[in-house]
Design a protein around this motif. Sequence first.
Motif: not given
Length: 306
Positions: A172, A213, A259, A263-269
């Motif tokens: 991610k 992102d 979304n 994909h974000k490194k921290s989660g989610g998109r």
Amino acid sequence: MADPYQALGVAKGASEKEIKSAYRKLAKELHPDRNKDNPKATERFSDVTKAYDLLLDKDKRAQFDRGEIDADGNPAGFGFGGGPGGTYSRGAGGQQFDFGNGGADFGDIFEGLFGGGGRSSSPFGSRQRSAPPPKGANVSYRLKVEFIAAATLEKQRITLEDGKTIDLSLPKGVEEGTQMRLGGKGRQGPGGNGDAIVTIHINSHPFYERDGDNVKLELPISLKEAVEGAKIKVPTVDGPVMLSIPAGSDSGKTLRLKNKGFHKKSGGRGDHLVTLMITLPKDDSKLAEFVKDWENGENPRADMGV
């Protein structure tokens, strides 16, 4: 490996952006695919990649700057005041010692401290103090990934130096220059295999553009769709979706599909940002006749003071 800053040709206080820029330039110049008959270039490419790997890791870079680790990421050795031109040798436990020019033979001292032959004696028995055998060399790879595959984290197949293939799961937050370390997939050595270092290159796309992102898209729409509003099909990295165009939309208006980005490194998109671009048909006599005598008195450039 040489000093990582020297390897990349950057100053000690170089920013992350400067480090990435220097690496991209050198990697392109030294890549093994472009230097098949130049082993020195391949060796330097490996050094450049190691330097990039160390300097991009904030913790390792700080440890190196404080002198806690060397350029290969190993714990720094003990200094014994050796002068310029001194020689280096591996001492007990694998530490590095600087014996200096014409200095004393510290090998005898260590034998006296630890017992003959590098052993230490105690009431609890003896133990061997020797440097561990070295691992094999790391091998660097450059993996080209399609834009949509990077956004959706599609698995990528890579062929290793020994001909074996691996299906990689992209991380991610993957971006241009992201490095992945595959433990034990490098060359063989007495102490085990080295690692494979995979550097990601994301290919550009014909109509998508990355913004952090988010994914940006300029979407052509007709004059009728802009004036009356419409529901139209829009491409995204996940496939086509339906989008509602509000009536009276101007060119440059941006709509957001949540979304549908990276994909974000921290989660989610991230999101998919759609910018509307009105396109007019060529040689449309009805449209030309309609606007010929049409005048509503509005100045669309009034906000610009003209």
